[in-house]
Design a protein around this motif. Structure first.
Motif, mmCIF file in Angstrom:
data_model
loop_
_atom_site.group_PDB
_atom_site.id
_atom_site.type_symbol
_atom_site.label_atom_id
_atom_site.label_comp_id
_atom_site.label_asym_id
_atom_site.label_seq_id
_atom_site.Cartn_x
_atom_site.Cartn_y
_atom_site.Cartn_z
ATOM 1 N N GLN A 12 -16.287 -19.908 14.979
ATOM 2 C CA GLN A 12 -15.097 -19.894 14.123
ATOM 3 C C GLN A 12 -14.455 -18.512 14.098
ATOM 4 O O GLN A 12 -13.233 -18.386 14.182
ATOM 5 N N LEU A 13 -15.253 -17.484 13.995
ATOM 6 C CA LEU A 13 -14.734 -16.118 13.994
ATOM 7 C C LEU A 13 -14.071 -15.799 15.331
ATOM 8 O O LEU A 13 -12.991 -15.199 15.371
ATOM 9 N N ALA A 14 -14.682 -16.217 16.418
ATOM 10 C CA ALA A 14 -14.125 -15.965 17.750
ATOM 11 C C ALA A 14 -12.766 -16.646 17.911
ATOM 12 O O ALA A 14 -11.840 -16.070 18.495
ATOM 13 N N ILE A 15 -12.618 -17.842 17.388
ATOM 14 C CA ILE A 15 -11.344 -18.564 17.484
ATOM 15 C C ILE A 15 -10.250 -17.823 16.727
ATOM 16 O O ILE A 15 -9.150 -17.626 17.240
ATOM 17 N N VAL A 16 -10.541 -17.385 15.520
ATOM 18 C CA VAL A 16 -9.553 -16.659 14.715
ATOM 19 C C VAL A 16 -9.172 -15.344 15.398
ATOM 20 O O VAL A 16 -7.990 -14.993 15.479
ATOM 21 N N LEU A 17 -10.148 -14.622 15.899
ATOM 22 C CA LEU A 17 -9.865 -13.356 16.584
ATOM 23 C C LEU A 17 -9.043 -13.583 17.851
ATOM 24 O O LEU A 17 -8.125 -12.818 18.149
ATOM 25 N N TYR A 18 -9.342 -14.639 18.593
ATOM 26 C CA TYR A 18 -8.577 -14.942 19.804
ATOM 27 C C TYR A 18 -7.121 -15.252 19.460
ATOM 28 O O TYR A 18 -6.208 -14.812 20.156
ATOM 29 N N MET A 19 -6.905 -16.001 18.391
ATOM 30 C CA MET A 19 -5.537 -16.359 18.005
ATOM 31 C C MET A 19 -4.725 -15.105 17.686
ATOM 32 O O MET A 19 -3.564 -14.998 18.085
ATOM 33 N N ALA A 20 -5.304 -14.155 16.998
ATOM 34 C CA ALA A 20 -4.598 -12.907 16.683
ATOM 35 C C ALA A 20 -4.414 -12.064 17.943
ATOM 36 O O ALA A 20 -3.342 -11.511 18.188
ATOM 37 N N TRP A 21 -5.442 -11.973 18.767
ATOM 38 C CA TRP A 21 -5.384 -11.163 19.978
ATOM 39 C C TRP A 21 -4.330 -11.688 20.950
ATOM 40 O O TRP A 21 -3.637 -10.909 21.609
ATOM 41 N N GLN A 22 -4.173 -13.005 21.045
ATOM 42 C CA GLN A 22 -3.234 -13.604 21.988
ATOM 43 C C GLN A 22 -1.821 -13.055 21.787
ATOM 44 O O GLN A 22 -1.156 -12.671 22.741
ATOM 45 N N TRP A 23 -1.349 -12.990 20.541
ATOM 46 C CA TRP A 23 0.009 -12.516 20.266
ATOM 47 C C TRP A 23 0.113 -11.010 20.475
ATOM 48 O O TRP A 23 1.121 -10.512 20.975
ATOM 49 N N GLU A 24 -0.905 -10.271 20.110
ATOM 50 C CA GLU A 24 -0.900 -8.825 20.339
ATOM 51 C C GLU A 24 -0.912 -8.509 21.829
ATOM 52 O O GLU A 24 -0.258 -7.573 22.280
ATOM 53 N N ASP A 25 -1.645 -9.295 22.604
ATOM 54 C CA ASP A 25 -1.688 -9.102 24.050
ATOM 55 C C ASP A 25 -0.306 -9.304 24.665
ATOM 56 O O ASP A 25 0.110 -8.555 25.547
ATOM 57 N N ILE A 26 0.432 -10.301 24.184
ATOM 58 C CA ILE A 26 1.788 -10.531 24.690
ATOM 59 C C ILE A 26 2.672 -9.329 24.368
ATOM 60 O O ILE A 26 3.427 -8.860 25.222
ATOM 61 N N LEU A 27 2.569 -8.800 23.152
ATOM 62 C CA LEU A 27 3.372 -7.635 22.777
ATOM 63 C C LEU A 27 3.034 -6.414 23.631
ATOM 64 O O LEU A 27 3.904 -5.622 23.970
ATOM 65 N N GLN A 28 1.781 -6.253 23.983
ATOM 66 C CA GLN A 28 1.361 -5.081 24.745
ATOM 67 C C GLN A 28 1.620 -5.216 26.242
ATOM 68 O O GLN A 28 1.977 -4.242 26.895
ATOM 69 N N THR A 29 1.440 -6.406 26.808
ATOM 70 C CA THR A 29 1.482 -6.538 28.266
ATOM 71 C C THR A 29 2.517 -7.533 28.772
ATOM 72 O O THR A 29 2.664 -7.681 29.983
ATOM 73 N N GLY A 30 3.236 -8.207 27.881
ATOM 74 C CA GLY A 30 4.226 -9.193 28.314
ATOM 75 C C GLY A 30 5.470 -8.544 28.898
ATOM 76 O O GLY A 30 5.773 -7.381 28.634
ATOM 77 N N GLN A 31 6.195 -9.300 29.705
ATOM 78 C CA GLN A 31 7.434 -8.818 30.306
ATOM 79 C C GLN A 31 8.535 -8.855 29.254
ATOM 80 O O GLN A 31 8.699 -9.841 28.538
ATOM 81 N N ARG A 32 9.334 -7.795 29.168
ATOM 82 C CA ARG A 32 10.342 -7.660 28.124
ATOM 83 C C ARG A 32 11.696 -8.204 28.587
ATOM 84 O O ARG A 32 12.160 -7.908 29.677
ATOM 85 N N PHE A 33 12.329 -8.997 27.714
ATOM 86 C CA PHE A 33 13.672 -9.514 27.933
ATOM 87 C C PHE A 33 14.478 -9.273 26.668
ATOM 88 O O PHE A 33 13.942 -9.332 25.564
ATOM 89 N N GLU A 34 15.769 -9.020 26.827
ATOM 90 C CA GLU A 34 16.656 -8.825 25.682
ATOM 91 C C GLU A 34 17.580 -10.027 25.582
ATOM 92 O O GLU A 34 18.323 -10.334 26.503
ATOM 93 N N TRP A 35 17.522 -10.711 24.451
ATOM 94 C CA TRP A 35 18.302 -11.923 24.211
ATOM 95 C C TRP A 35 19.438 -11.602 23.258
ATOM 96 O O TRP A 35 19.209 -11.064 22.172
#
Length: 184
Positions: free
Chosen positions: A17-40
């Protein structure tokens, strides 16, 4: 013996359960850190329902793209919007496909309707969260600039998108609001 098995089972379940919650938070932070940036480019929003709680409800000018692969879409169907950039460097939807694209930036979307070979979609990132104390000023500033100078910087990765920053003109929303307050 029985209590040791229960304790072991409880520990395993708690760790999962703890791993699932941590993964959910990490997923969005990972996108912010390593995702490709677009301006809409943002579009005008309903002034009566533009701001709820501590976020700005974003509307975007770019919400449609050509249907690819002769796909037949129904209302609410999940699809993939392939993202590109126009001559000004702003995000555009270069195509909407029923198949996940390979090697191109994309975001998972829902189709709202298809007209004249263009699929109109609902983008998954529509909220920009901000501190409570900026709420009233941000609502007014965004409403006045939407469709003119408002731009949302969005990071995309593996079909997901996260709003990184909101700009009014060439300033971040935070800078814009600080300048507005210092002039008063």
């Amino acid at each position: 013996m029985k209590s040791k098995k229960r304790l072991a089972l409880f520990t395993v379940v708690a760790v999962i359960q703890l791993a699932i919650v941590l993964y959910m938070a990490w997923q969005w932070e990972d996108i912010l850190q390593t995702g490709q940036r677009f301006e809409w480019e943002t579009a005008p929003v309903d002034p009566y329902d533009a701001f709820k709680g501590r976020y700005i409800d974003l509307g975007f000018k770019e919400r449609s793209g050509p249907v690819m692969d002769n796909a037949k879409f129904a209302y609410g169907q999940k699809a993939y919007a392939i993202i590109g950039k126009n001559a000004d460097g702003k995000a555009i939807i270069s195509g909407v496909s029923a198949k996940q694209p390979a090697g191109k930036p994309y975001v998972k979307v829902k189709v709202t309707y298809v007209e004249n070979g263009k699929a109109h979609v609902q983008l998954p990132f529509r909220r920009y969260y901000l501190p409570e104390h900026w709420a009233a000023l941000a609502e007014t500033a965004y409403r006045e600039s939407a469709g003119k100078t408002g731009v949302a910087a969005v990071r995309l990765k593996n079909g997901y998108g996260v709003v990184e920053e909101l700009y009014i003109g060439d300033k971040t929303l935070d800078e814009y609001l600080r300048n507005s307050l210092s002039k008063k």
